[in-house]
Scaffold this motif. Structure first.
Motif, PDB file in Angstrom:
ATOM      1  N   PRO A  25       0.800  -1.229   0.000  1.00  0.00           N
ATOM      2  CA  PRO A  25       0.000   0.000   0.000  1.00  0.00           C
ATOM      3  C   PRO A  25       0.835   1.283   0.000  1.00  0.00           C
ATOM      4  CG  PRO A  25      -0.922  -1.579   1.541  1.00  0.00           C
ATOM      5  CD  PRO A  25       0.385  -2.149   1.054  1.00  0.00           C
ATOM      6  N   TRP A  26       2.041   1.252   0.544  1.00  0.00           N
ATOM      7  CA  TRP A  26       2.910   2.439   0.585  1.00  0.00           C
ATOM      8  C   TRP A  26       3.801   2.532  -0.652  1.00  0.00           C
ATOM      9  CZ3 TRP A  26       2.854  -1.583   4.005  1.00  0.00           C
ATOM     10  CH2 TRP A  26       3.897  -2.487   3.919  1.00  0.00           C
ATOM     11  N   ASN A  48      14.361   4.202  -0.137  1.00  0.00           N
ATOM     12  CA  ASN A  48      14.905   5.370  -0.838  1.00  0.00           C
ATOM     13  C   ASN A  48      14.643   5.256  -2.341  1.00  0.00           C
ATOM     14  OD1 ASN A  48      16.866   3.281  -0.972  1.00  0.00           O
ATOM     15  ND2 ASN A  48      18.497   4.757  -1.288  1.00  0.00           N
ATOM     16  N   VAL A  49      14.591   4.052  -2.866  1.00  0.00           N
ATOM     17  CA  VAL A  49      14.279   3.850  -4.284  1.00  0.00           C
ATOM     18  C   VAL A  49      12.801   4.133  -4.542  1.00  0.00           C
ATOM     19  CG1 VAL A  49      14.201   2.142  -6.149  1.00  0.00           C
ATOM     20  CG2 VAL A  49      16.166   2.216  -4.598  1.00  0.00           C
ATOM     21  N   VAL A  50      11.942   3.697  -3.625  1.00  0.00           N
ATOM     22  CA  VAL A  50      10.502   3.973  -3.745  1.00  0.00           C
ATOM     23  C   VAL A  50      10.273   5.485  -3.780  1.00  0.00           C
ATOM     24  CG1 VAL A  50       8.252   3.741  -2.615  1.00  0.00           C
ATOM     25  CG2 VAL A  50       9.873   1.837  -2.546  1.00  0.00           C
ATOM     26  N   ILE A  51      10.892   6.184  -2.837  1.00  0.00           N
ATOM     27  CA  ILE A  51      10.715   7.634  -2.742  1.00  0.00           C
ATOM     28  C   ILE A  51      11.260   8.332  -3.979  1.00  0.00           C
ATOM     29  CG2 ILE A  51      11.513   9.659  -1.449  1.00  0.00           C
ATOM     30  CD1 ILE A  51      11.074   7.843   1.092  1.00  0.00           C
ATOM     31  N   LYS A  52      12.426   7.911  -4.459  1.00  0.00           N
ATOM     32  CA  LYS A  52      12.997   8.497  -5.680  1.00  0.00           C
ATOM     33  C   LYS A  52      12.072   8.228  -6.877  1.00  0.00           C
ATOM     34  CE  LYS A  52      16.170  10.257  -8.398  1.00  0.00           C
ATOM     35  NZ  LYS A  52      16.900  11.477  -8.274  1.00  0.00           N
ATOM     36  N   ARG A  53      11.495   7.042  -6.931  1.00  0.00           N
ATOM     37  CA  ARG A  53      10.573   6.703  -8.025  1.00  0.00           C
ATOM     38  C   ARG A  53       9.391   7.677  -8.044  1.00  0.00           C
ATOM     39  NH1 ARG A  53       6.723   2.713  -7.486  1.00  0.00           N
ATOM     40  NH2 ARG A  53       7.982   1.578  -5.957  1.00  0.00           N
ATOM     41  N   TYR A  54       8.901   8.031  -6.863  1.00  0.00           N
ATOM     42  CA  TYR A  54       7.809   8.996  -6.794  1.00  0.00           C
ATOM     43  C   TYR A  54       8.254  10.377  -7.243  1.00  0.00           C
ATOM     44  CZ  TYR A  54       5.013   5.542  -4.294  1.00  0.00           C
ATOM     45  OH  TYR A  54       4.314   4.425  -3.944  1.00  0.00           O
ATOM     46  N   TYR A  55       9.475  10.800  -6.861  1.00  0.00           N
ATOM     47  CA  TYR A  55      10.001  12.091  -7.312  1.00  0.00           C
ATOM     48  C   TYR A  55      10.094  12.141  -8.830  1.00  0.00           C
ATOM     49  CZ  TYR A  55      11.429  13.855  -2.727  1.00  0.00           C
ATOM     50  OH  TYR A  55      11.442  14.324  -1.457  1.00  0.00           O
ATOM     51  N   VAL A  56      10.560  11.068  -9.419  1.00  0.00           N
ATOM     52  CA  VAL A  56      10.744  11.010 -10.871  1.00  0.00           C
ATOM     53  C   VAL A  56       9.411  11.211 -11.597  1.00  0.00           C
ATOM     54  CG1 VAL A  56      11.384   9.454 -12.770  1.00  0.00           C
ATOM     55  CG2 VAL A  56      12.840   9.634 -10.774  1.00  0.00           C
ATOM     56  N   THR A  57       8.315  10.771 -10.972  1.00  0.00           N
ATOM     57  CA  THR A  57       7.006  10.933 -11.615  1.00  0.00           C
ATOM     58  C   THR A  57       6.434  12.334 -11.429  1.00  0.00           C
ATOM     59  OG1 THR A  57       5.751  10.161  -9.690  1.00  0.00           O
ATOM     60  CG2 THR A  57       6.467   8.489 -11.288  1.00  0.00           C
ATOM     61  N   GLY A  58       7.145  13.199 -10.673  1.00  0.00           N
ATOM     62  CA  GLY A  58       6.715  14.581 -10.519  1.00  0.00           C
ATOM     63  C   GLY A  58       5.937  14.879  -9.249  1.00  0.00           C
ATOM     64  N   GLU A  63       3.226  15.022  -1.392  1.00  0.00           N
ATOM     65  CA  GLU A  63       2.586  13.878  -2.039  1.00  0.00           C
ATOM     66  C   GLU A  63       3.392  12.596  -1.819  1.00  0.00           C
ATOM     67  OE1 GLU A  63       0.339  16.041  -5.791  1.00  0.00           O
ATOM     68  OE2 GLU A  63       2.473  15.546  -5.966  1.00  0.00           O
ATOM     69  N   VAL A  64       4.717  12.713  -1.921  1.00  0.00           N
ATOM     70  CA  VAL A  64       5.584  11.556  -1.694  1.00  0.00           C
ATOM     71  C   VAL A  64       5.431  11.065  -0.261  1.00  0.00           C
ATOM     72  CG1 VAL A  64       7.968  10.760  -1.559  1.00  0.00           C
ATOM     73  CG2 VAL A  64       7.246  12.164  -3.488  1.00  0.00           C
ATOM     74  N   ALA A  65       5.436  11.986   0.691  1.00  0.00           N
ATOM     75  CA  ALA A  65       5.300  11.614   2.104  1.00  0.00           C
ATOM     76  C   ALA A  65       3.975  10.908   2.349  1.00  0.00           C
ATOM     77  CB  ALA A  65       5.419  12.852   2.982  1.00  0.00           C
ATOM     78  N   VAL A  75      11.482  11.981   4.233  1.00  0.00           N
ATOM     79  CA  VAL A  75      11.459  12.059   2.761  1.00  0.00           C
ATOM     80  C   VAL A  75      12.424  13.121   2.260  1.00  0.00           C
ATOM     81  CG1 VAL A  75      10.000  12.719   0.797  1.00  0.00           C
ATOM     82  CG2 VAL A  75       9.119  11.174   2.539  1.00  0.00           C
ATOM     83  N   ASN A  76      12.602  14.187   3.003  1.00  0.00           N
ATOM     84  CA  ASN A  76      13.427  15.304   2.568  1.00  0.00           C
ATOM     85  C   ASN A  76      14.915  15.098   2.836  1.00  0.00           C
ATOM     86  OD1 ASN A  76      13.643  17.760   1.290  1.00  0.00           O
ATOM     87  ND2 ASN A  76      13.505  18.926   3.176  1.00  0.00           N
ATOM     88  N   LYS A  77      15.306  13.972   3.406  1.00  0.00           N
ATOM     89  CA  LYS A  77      16.733  13.735   3.686  1.00  0.00           C
ATOM     90  C   LYS A  77      17.494  13.512   2.382  1.00  0.00           C
ATOM     91  CE  LYS A  77      16.326  12.237   8.331  1.00  0.00           C
ATOM     92  NZ  LYS A  77      17.320  12.502   9.304  1.00  0.00           N
ATOM     93  N   PRO A  78      18.740  13.979   2.317  1.00  0.00           N
ATOM     94  CA  PRO A  78      19.532  13.862   1.083  1.00  0.00           C
ATOM     95  C   PRO A  78      19.689  12.440   0.546  1.00  0.00           C
ATOM     96  CG  PRO A  78      20.593  15.345   2.621  1.00  0.00           C
ATOM     97  CD  PRO A  78      19.429  14.717   3.354  1.00  0.00           C
ATOM     98  N   ILE A  79      19.700  11.430   1.407  1.00  0.00           N
ATOM     99  CA  ILE A  79      19.888  10.060   0.909  1.00  0.00           C
ATOM    100  C   ILE A  79      18.815   9.674  -0.102  1.00  0.00           C
ATOM    101  CG2 ILE A  79      18.605   8.956   2.788  1.00  0.00           C
ATOM    102  CD1 ILE A  79      20.608   6.631   2.613  1.00  0.00           C
ATOM    103  N   PHE A  80      17.613  10.206   0.044  1.00  0.00           N
ATOM    104  CA  PHE A  80      16.536   9.855  -0.868  1.00  0.00           C
ATOM    105  C   PHE A  80      16.642  10.566  -2.207  1.00  0.00           C
ATOM    106  CE2 PHE A  80      14.587   9.026   3.341  1.00  0.00           C
ATOM    107  CZ  PHE A  80      14.534   7.654   3.205  1.00  0.00           C
ATOM    108  N   HIS A  81      17.460  11.582  -2.268  1.00  0.00           N
ATOM    109  CA  HIS A  81      17.648  12.318  -3.515  1.00  0.00           C
ATOM    110  C   HIS A  81      18.873  11.821  -4.275  1.00  0.00           C
ATOM    111  CE1 HIS A  81      14.642  15.246  -2.214  1.00  0.00           C
ATOM    112  NE2 HIS A  81      15.170  15.101  -1.013  1.00  0.00           N
ATOM    113  N   SER A  82      19.658  10.935  -3.671  1.00  0.00           N
ATOM    114  CA  SER A  82      20.927  10.539  -4.265  1.00  0.00           C
ATOM    115  C   SER A  82      20.883   9.186  -4.977  1.00  0.00           C
ATOM    116  CB  SER A  82      22.005  10.489  -3.176  1.00  0.00           C
ATOM    117  OG  SER A  82      21.689   9.489  -2.230  1.00  0.00           O
ATOM    118  N   VAL A  83      19.718   8.592  -5.108  1.00  0.00           N
ATOM    119  CA  VAL A  83      19.610   7.326  -5.827  1.00  0.00           C
ATOM    120  C   VAL A  83      19.925   7.583  -7.295  1.00  0.00           C
ATOM    121  CG1 VAL A  83      18.042   5.454  -6.482  1.00  0.00           C
ATOM    122  CG2 VAL A  83      17.882   6.482  -4.212  1.00  0.00           C
TER     123      VAL A  83
END
Length: 89
Positions: A25-26, A48-58, A63-65, A75-83
Motif C-alpha cells: 500500500p505504501w 529510498n528507491v521507492v521515494i525516488k521513483r515517486y520524485y521522478v514521476t513529478g 505527495e511523496v510523504a 522524505v526530505n533527507k539527502p539520501i533519498f535524492h541521491s539514488v
C-alpha cells in the motif's frame, strides 16, 4: 555441523516463489519466496528507491510523504535524492 563447499551449498539451495511481484500500500514492490526450510522471506525494494521513483514521476514532497507513509522530515533527507537515475531508465 558438516562443512559444505559453496558449490554444494548453492546447488542444494532451492527456493520457490510464493507469488509474483506486488506493490505494498505504501508503494514498495516486494516478492516472497520460500527458503529450503519452508520459511517465507520477503524481498523488497529499498524505501529510498521507492521515494525516488515517486520524485521522478513529478510528485511533490508532501505527495511523496503521503503516498509512501513516510514523514516529510525523512522524505526530505539527502539520501533519498541521491539514488542513481540509471535505476529508472
Amino acid at each position: 555441523m558438516p562443512k559444505h563447499s559453496l558449490k554444494t551449498s548453492r546447488s542444494s539451495c532451492r527456493s520457490a516463489i510464493q507469488h509474483v511481484i506486488f506493490e505494498q500500500p505504501w508503494g514498495q514492490r516486494v516478492v516472497r519466496v520460500y527458503e529450503p526450510d519452508k520459511y517465507i522471506i520477503e524481498l523488497g525494494e529499498p524505501m529510498n528507491v521507492v521515494i525516488k521513483r515517486y520524485y521522478v514521476t513529478g510528485m511533490t514532497l508532501e505527495e511523496v510523504a503521503e503516498r509512501s507513509s513516510t514523514p516529510i522530515s525523512i522524505v526530505n533527507k539527502p539520501i533519498f535524492h541521491s539514488v542513481s537515475d540509471e535505476m529508472f531508465e
